[in-house]
Design an enzyme around this catalytic site. Sequence first.
Site, PDB file in Angstrom:
ATOM      1  N   ARG A   5      -0.419   1.769  -9.402  1.00  0.00           N
ATOM      2  CA  ARG A   5      -1.709   1.310  -9.943  1.00  0.00           C
ATOM      3  C   ARG A   5      -2.416   2.425 -10.678  1.00  0.00           C
ATOM      4  NH1 ARG A   5      -4.000  -2.554 -12.235  1.00  0.00           N
ATOM      5  NH2 ARG A   5      -2.862  -3.894 -10.748  1.00  0.00           N
ATOM      6  N   ARG A  47       7.590   8.796  -4.312  1.00  0.00           N
ATOM      7  CA  ARG A  47       6.725   9.609  -3.467  1.00  0.00           C
ATOM      8  C   ARG A  47       7.479   9.941  -2.189  1.00  0.00           C
ATOM      9  NH1 ARG A  47       1.155   6.881  -1.125  1.00  0.00           N
ATOM     10  NH2 ARG A  47       0.154   8.743  -0.253  1.00  0.00           N
ATOM     11  N   LYS A  56       3.127   1.583  -3.061  1.00  0.00           N
ATOM     12  CA  LYS A  56       2.392   2.704  -2.459  1.00  0.00           C
ATOM     13  C   LYS A  56       2.882   4.057  -2.968  1.00  0.00           C
ATOM     14  CE  LYS A  56      -0.426   1.802  -0.410  1.00  0.00           C
ATOM     15  NZ  LYS A  56      -1.741   1.340  -0.938  1.00  0.00           N
ATOM     16  N   LYS A 104      -7.691   3.463  -2.675  1.00  0.00           N
ATOM     17  CA  LYS A 104      -6.931   4.598  -3.194  1.00  0.00           C
ATOM     18  C   LYS A 104      -7.508   5.894  -2.637  1.00  0.00           C
ATOM     19  CE  LYS A 104      -4.712   1.572  -5.530  1.00  0.00           C
ATOM     20  NZ  LYS A 104      -3.386   1.132  -5.061  1.00  0.00           N
ATOM     21  N   PRO A 159      -7.957   7.430   4.112  1.00  0.00           N
ATOM     22  CA  PRO A 159      -7.235   8.157   5.172  1.00  0.00           C
ATOM     23  C   PRO A 159      -6.103   7.319   5.753  1.00  0.00           C
ATOM     24  CG  PRO A 159      -9.622   8.268   5.487  1.00  0.00           C
ATOM     25  CD  PRO A 159      -9.379   7.254   4.420  1.00  0.00           C
ATOM     26  N   HIS A 160      -4.996   7.975   6.056  1.00  0.00           N
ATOM     27  CA  HIS A 160      -3.842   7.286   6.641  1.00  0.00           C
ATOM     28  C   HIS A 160      -4.013   7.167   8.159  1.00  0.00           C
ATOM     29  CE1 HIS A 160      -0.945   8.350   3.084  1.00  0.00           C
ATOM     30  NE2 HIS A 160      -1.831   7.436   2.782  1.00  0.00           N
TER      31      HIS A 160
END
EC number: 2.8.2.-
Length: 364
Positions: free
Chosen positions: A125, A202, A121, A328, A331-332
Site C-alpha cells: 500500500r 520483507r 503486509k 500503517k 505496534p506489533h
Amino acid sequence: MAGSHHIQQDVPRLLHKLLFVFSLAVVCASLFFILSGCCDFILVDTAKHLKQTSQLLPLTELFQRKNASFEKRATDVGVRSASPVGSAGATGAVAAQSANVGKDWTAARRLPQAIIIGVKKGGTRALLEFLRLHPDIRALGSEPHFFDRHYSRGLNWYRNLMPKALEGQVVLEKTPRYFVTADSPGRIHAMSQEVKLIVVVRDPVTRAISDYTQIISKTLGVPSFETLTFHNGTEALKVDSLWSPIWIGLYALHLERWLAHFPLEQIHFVHGERLVSDPAGELGRVQDFLGLQRIITDKHFYFNKTKGFPCLKKPEGSSKPHCLGRTKGRPHADIHPQVILRLRQFYQPHNLRFYQMTGQDFGW
C-alpha cells in the site's frame, strides 16, 4: 338603393386592403432574398478566410494549438499530464512538442502494464501511494483481485476497472494475494507476456507478526501467535508452515511458479525495510524498472517519528503533508523471543534459496 350605396362605399376599402397586403408580401420576399444572399456571401468569405489563415499559420502556432487541445482533453478526463523535463526555454519546448507529434492524446481504459503482485503486509500500500505521485503512472486504488477471485468475469470487466490513461502513461494495479495464488502466474501471462511485475518483500518473521497483528485487530478470540505458529503447541516447536502468516513468507516456494512463466528480469523486488528507511532510493529503482523518469525523489518524503514510517510531504491533489492510515506503523503484538528465534531458524534455508533465485541478499 341604400344597400347598393353601402356596397359601392366598401369596394374602395377592400381594394386598399388588398393592395396593402400585396405590397407587404413583396417587401418581405425582397428582404428574404437580400438577406439570403448576404449570408451566403459571409459564410463563403469566412470559409475562404479561415482556409487561407490555416495555411499561413506558422509551425510554432500549430504546436501551441495542439498542446492547448491536449491540455483541455486531459482536464476533461481527469488525468495528469507530465510537464516536459529537459533544457529550459525554447529548446525544451520544441523537444516536448516534437515528442508529442503522432501521439494519441485520447485517454482510454487499458489493461495494466505493471502489477504489484505481493506480498501481503510487505509495504504494498505504501509503494502504491508513493508511486501515484508520478504523473506518468495511473494506478487503481482498490485491489481488484481479478486473477485470484474474479477471473471468470473476463478481461473486459477487468479493463473497465482501470483508470483512464493517456498514451505513454503506465497503468498499474496491486493485489498482494496474486504472489501466493497458484493460478495467478499463468493467468497474468495469458493476459500479457510483457507485463512488469513488482514484489515487495520483507523479513518473513516480521511480516508474519504484522499479519497476525492485523488478524487480531479484526477478529475476537484468536489464539495466541505461539499456538498458531507451532503444531499443536508442541514442545519441539515444529513450525506449522501451512498457517497463512507463515506460508506467505516462503518466498522461494512462491517465486518458482512465477519463474515458470516470466523471466527474472521482468520481476522487480522492492526491499520492504529499505522502503521505510530510504523510500526515495527504492522508488528510484522502481521508476527505472518501469522505464520512467525519476520524478519521485527524497524531496517528497519526511519521516514520522511517531509512526516510525515515511510520510508524503505533498500527496496527490493536496498541498498538506499526509501519512498512510492508522494501521500503517502500528505496534506489533508482543511475541516471546524464543518463538522469534525459532522462526528465524525455520526461515533461514528458505531465505538463502530466495537470495540465490533473485541474485539479491536481503539480509534477513
